[in-house]
Design a protein around this motif. Structure first.
Motif, PDB file in Angstrom:
ATOM      1  N   TYR A   1       6.620  -0.526  10.721  1.00 49.41           N
ATOM      2  CA  TYR A   1       5.931   0.497  10.663  1.00 49.41           C
ATOM      3  C   TYR A   1       6.319   1.917  10.614  1.00 49.41           C
ATOM      4  O   TYR A   1       6.135   3.012   9.690  1.00 49.41           O
TER       5      TYR A   1
ATOM      6  N   GLU B   1       0.720  -1.238  -0.084  1.00 45.80           N
ATOM      7  CA  GLU B   1      -0.037   0.204   0.010  1.00 45.80           C
ATOM      8  C   GLU B   1       0.951   1.295  -0.005  1.00 45.80           C
ATOM      9  O   GLU B   1       0.586   2.111  -0.569  1.00 45.80           O
TER      10      GLU B   1
ATOM     11  N   ASP C   1      -2.621   6.273   4.083  1.00 48.15           N
ATOM     12  CA  ASP C   1      -3.568   6.218   4.876  1.00 48.15           C
ATOM     13  C   ASP C   1      -3.853   4.652   5.029  1.00 48.15           C
ATOM     14  O   ASP C   1      -4.251   4.072   6.041  1.00 48.15           O
ATOM     15  N   ARG C   2      -4.151   3.903   3.687  1.00 48.13           N
ATOM     16  CA  ARG C   2      -4.608   2.589   3.755  1.00 48.13           C
ATOM     17  C   ARG C   2      -3.273   1.831   4.376  1.00 48.13           C
ATOM     18  O   ARG C   2      -3.428   0.689   5.297  1.00 48.13           O
ATOM     19  N   SER C   3      -1.915   2.143   4.164  1.00 51.85           N
ATOM     20  CA  SER C   3      -0.915   1.415   4.664  1.00 51.85           C
ATOM     21  C   SER C   3      -0.889   1.432   6.256  1.00 51.85           C
ATOM     22  O   SER C   3      -0.544   0.612   7.132  1.00 51.85           O
ATOM     23  N   ARG C   4      -1.147   2.409   6.774  1.00 53.41           N
ATOM     24  CA  ARG C   4      -1.317   2.886   8.287  1.00 53.41           C
ATOM     25  C   ARG C   4      -2.602   1.953   8.551  1.00 53.41           C
ATOM     26  O   ARG C   4      -2.469   1.512   9.903  1.00 53.41           O
ATOM     27  N   SER C   5      -3.596   2.037   8.191  1.00 56.33           N
ATOM     28  CA  SER C   5      -4.716   1.014   8.558  1.00 56.33           C
ATOM     29  C   SER C   5      -4.220  -0.211   8.548  1.00 56.33           C
ATOM     30  O   SER C   5      -4.740  -1.002   9.667  1.00 56.33           O
ATOM     31  N   VAL C   6      -3.603  -0.771   7.633  1.00 57.56           N
ATOM     32  CA  VAL C   6      -3.143  -2.138   7.471  1.00 57.56           C
ATOM     33  C   VAL C   6      -2.320  -2.540   8.945  1.00 57.56           C
ATOM     34  O   VAL C   6      -2.487  -3.614   9.449  1.00 57.56           O
TER      35      VAL C   6
ATOM     36  N   GLU D   1      -2.122  -0.874  11.468  1.00 58.64           N
ATOM     37  CA  GLU D   1      -2.770  -0.524  12.866  1.00 58.64           C
ATOM     38  C   GLU D   1      -3.732  -1.964  12.916  1.00 58.64           C
ATOM     39  O   GLU D   1      -3.884  -2.556  14.263  1.00 58.64           O
ATOM     40  N   ARG D   2      -4.380  -2.515  11.985  1.00 57.67           N
ATOM     41  CA  ARG D   2      -4.953  -3.794  12.182  1.00 57.67           C
ATOM     42  C   ARG D   2      -3.913  -4.920  12.620  1.00 57.67           C
ATOM     43  O   ARG D   2      -4.443  -5.716  13.426  1.00 57.67           O
TER      44      ARG D   2
END
Length: 751
Positions: free
Chosen positions: A111, A81, A88-93, A95-96
């Motif tokens: 990260y 990502e 934003d998508r990379s941070r979301s991944v 964080e998940r």
């Protein structure tokens, strides 16, 4: 190949066309199939891009759905990502993924690395802050965090991160990294404060040493000494604490050496070594020795080397206390130190301390008593006591203590099983040197009464001889002979004593008593001494002749006959009564000439006696001695007569009873034996010899018949070695040996 086996090779010749290994490998490489490669896709517009991203995201979601706990899948998804600039998508991944495993160090590092690559510094700081809050014991996260702040030239921020880290009391590398940070920005006072805080958390010797070296490097010498002194006060003077602080002492002394404060360094070394046992300060002693070699005097250097060797010996005796060789070396080391101290003029206190050290080593050594009651285990041990007593007598002049050492050693030895004559004799001679003759005689008398031994008698007799107490010597010889009447040497020594005292009747009586003993260890030497006494001291030919006759009756050995005959033919001194009348001592002593005829008669008697016993080799030896006598004292006719009695050596065949084979032996053939056994053949043989001799004179050849050789002494000795097996001594006293000789001669004759 019907049965499944490989075909049999008939032609093993090499093929005309040879294939190399290189060719085989090349062909194998060429024939390999090409691997499948996915075709490259090119995205031409946004619509294809959205389609591609959707497809990839669907694949990643499927993969993490199947393997939710695999951090590798989450990391690949997030990095993909970020590669699409979808941060934003990379941070979301990420964080998940952190919800799945918030303690994964690799996940936090990936990260933060993603944020830094995207130059999102504040996001990276926030992530590091969250990571170290959640995982404060993971040093890698702290190091990354500090590195980020220092890379951004935010030194106060880096210092603040270190302060947060130090509250968790991390390991030494973290403290060292904090100090290095301050040194890089020349904040040395701050670094010194950090060292102090580090010492408060971990007061170990190496930390004290590092702090002191830091202060020395920045030229704060007083501060460095203060650090070392504080360390020594912290550890205290107890043995365990001083042993733990050896590195501090060593570093402190080396610093003073670098500053050329040699006396300070020497005091530090001595202070530490005086509070440590020798077995635990080997490294410190090695450093002290090296220091003294470079900066010390000769006497100090010797004492240092002495201490180092003491440590080595202590280690060896701690492993095996009954290794007496190590104790001997240890004692010699300490005694050498005492003598060196006396030569160099040491103080009274130093000499007393060195002597006490020697006594301590001796006491420790003799406390290791051998375990068994076997003398071989005590041989080395008893010399420790002897050396101890000699040290007290010679070096310290403490005679009462030396006497006590001897008495303790004598009480310790189990005299019922075995004893040590050397210990008794040295104790007695010590008492003689102290002019305590009564005590010396009492000790030796106790030894003889408790455990009589030949060495004790000899030592006691020698002691009384040195004191010229001849009556006591006589008494001791009587006790000695009562203890061992078979000792020929004791009889001889006793008689020699009386001869030296010119009590000749008593000496003669002692000899008579000795030779009349039923059993003697070496009777031949006693008879020889008796005969020599009668010849040299008494000059009594008749008495000597009677002794030879008695000895012949007992032994009949060929050497006795030879000695008897030589005695009759030689001159002897005048009898003692006639010698005393001649008072002129400067004149040449007169002698009584011998009688050659009596000597020949003795030779003839001996020859007949040996002949009657069938001893051929002994007859040859007697004839050789007779021939030598006639060459010196007789005429040519006498020599020819003896030469005519010499045997010849011939061969004789007989059948061996054991093997049944014909064996050929050498045989001595005497003329008189042949004359008595075969008179006719002897006459013929005599005529043949005469003819052969006449022919030899004409042609210059050998005068012996074919098959015969002359019996020289060398040949007869080598041939009849088995015959002489039991006739090797000077005088033989037993009839059994004569029987053995007869049996040997009979076997050589083939009977």
């Amino acid at each position: 190949m019907q049965d499944g086996r490989a075909p049999r090779i008939r032609n093993r010749a090499p093929a005309a066309l040879q294939i190399t290994a290189e060719q085989l490998l090349r062909e194998a490489q060429e024939r390999q199939e090409t691997t499948f490669r996915a075709p490259k896709q090119r995205v031409e517009d946004f619509e294809e891009l959205h389609e591609y991203r959707g497809r990839k995201r669907k694949e990643f979601e499927e993969r993490i759905r199947r393997t939710r706990g695999s951090i590798k899948e989450w990391t690949q998804y997030a990095n993909w990502e970020s590669s699409q600039n979808e941060f934003d998508r990379s941070r979301s991944v990420f964080e998940r993924a952190l919800d799945v495993d918030p303690r994964s160090i690799q996940l936090w590092l990936s990260y933060t690395e993603m944020e830094l690559k995207a130059r999102n510094v504040q996001h990276a700081r926030n992530l590091f802050d969250r990571a170290v809050t959640l995982l404060p014991r993971v040093d890698q996260l702290w190091y990354k965090y500090v590195y980020l702040e220092e890379l951004l030239q935010n030194v106060p921020g880096a210092r603040q991160v270190f302060e947060r880290w130090m509250k968790w009391e991390p390991d030494d590398k973290a403290w060292q990294a904090y100090i290095k940070l301050e040194e890089r920005y020349n904040e040395l006072d701050r670094a010194s404060v950090i060292y102090e805080r580090w010492i408060a958390v971990r007061p170990e010797p190496r930390v004290w040493v590092k702090w002191a070296k830091f202060e020395e490097e920045r030229a704060k010498l007083d501060k460095a000494r203060e650090v070392f002194q504080t360390a020594l006060q912290f550890f205290g003077d107890e043995e365990e604490q001083v042993e733990k602080a050896q590195a501090v002492f060593n570093a402190f002394a080396k610093m003073e050496t670098r500053l050329k404060e040699y006396e300070r360094a020497r005091v530090i070394y001595k202070f530490a070594l005086s509070r440590l046992p020798r077995s635990k300060s080997a490294a410190l002693y090695a450093a002290y020795t090296k220091f003294e070699k470079q900066h010390g005097t000769r006497s100090i250097l010797e004492s240092t080397v002495l201490g180092k060797r003491r440590i080595q010996y202590e280690e060896e005796v701690s492993h095996d206390g009954r290794n007496y060789d190590v104790w001997f070396d240890y004692v010699r080391l300490e005694e050498g130190a005492v003598r060196t101290l006396k030569e160099e003029g040491g103080t009274k206190e130093e000499e007393d301390a060195a002597i006490e050290r020697v006594r301590e080593v001796y006491e420790r050594a003799v406390s290791h008593v051998p375990p068994g009651q076997e003398k071989r285990h005590w041989r080395r041990y008893i010399f420790l006591w002897l050396d101890y007593a000699l040290f007290e007598e010679i070096d310290t002049k403490d005679y009462d203590r030396a006497r006590q050492v001897y008495r303790t050693a004598l009480k310790l030895v189990p005299h019922k099983q075995f004893t040590f004559a050397k210990l008794w004799l040295m104790a007695a001679r010590f008492e003689v040197r102290r002019l305590e003759l009564t005590a010396a005689r009492k000790a030796l008398g106790t030894a003889i009464g408790m455990c009589p031994k030949e060495a004790l008698f000899k030592g006691y007799i020698q002691l009384e001889m040195d004191l010229r107490e001849f009556d006591r010597v006589r008494t001791l010889y009587e006790k000695y002979l009562e203890y061992d009447p078979t000792n020929s040497a004791a009889w001889i020594k006793y008689a020699e004593l009386e001869t030296a005292l010119e009590d000749f009747p008593r000496a003669e009586a002692i000899f008579e008593l000795g030779v009349s003993q039923p059993s003697l260890s070496m009777p031949e030497i006693l008879w020889k001494a008796y005969i020599d006494f009668e010849v040299d001291e008494q000059g009594d030919r008749e008495k000597t002749r009677s002794l030879y006759e008695r000895l012949i009756g007992l032994s009949g050995h060929h050497k006795v006959w030879i000695s008897y005959a030589e005695f009759e033919g030689s001159s002897i001194p005048l009898p003692r009564g006639m010698r005393e009348e001649e008072e002129d001592e400067d004149a040449e002593p007169r002698v009584v000439a011998g009688d050659a005829n009596l000597a020949r008669q003795v030779f003839e008697r001996g020859y007949k006696d040996l002949k009657s016993k069938g001893l051929k080799a002994e007859r040859v030896a007697l004839l050789e001695a007779w021939k030598s006598f006639e060459q010196e004292n007789g005429s040519e006719g006498d020599v020819a007569k003896v030469q005519g009695m010499m045997p010849i050596v011939g061969r004789k065949q007989h059948v061996d009873k054991e093997t049944g084979q014909v064996v050929e032996d050498w045989e001595l053939v005497f003329a008189d034996d042949e004359r008595e056994a075969n008179p006719t053949s002897f006459k013929f043989l005599q005529m043949a010899h005469a003819w052969k001799n006449s022919q030899a004179k004409k042609t210059g050849g050998s005068g012996l018949l074919s098959g015969f050789t002359a019996a020289t002494s060398a040949i007869t000795d080598s041939m009849s070695s088995s015959t002489r097996g039991n006739t090797g001594g000077d005088v033989e006293m037993r009839d059994e040996r004569e029987e053995d000789s007869r049996s040997d001669v009979a076997s050589s004759d083939g009977e």
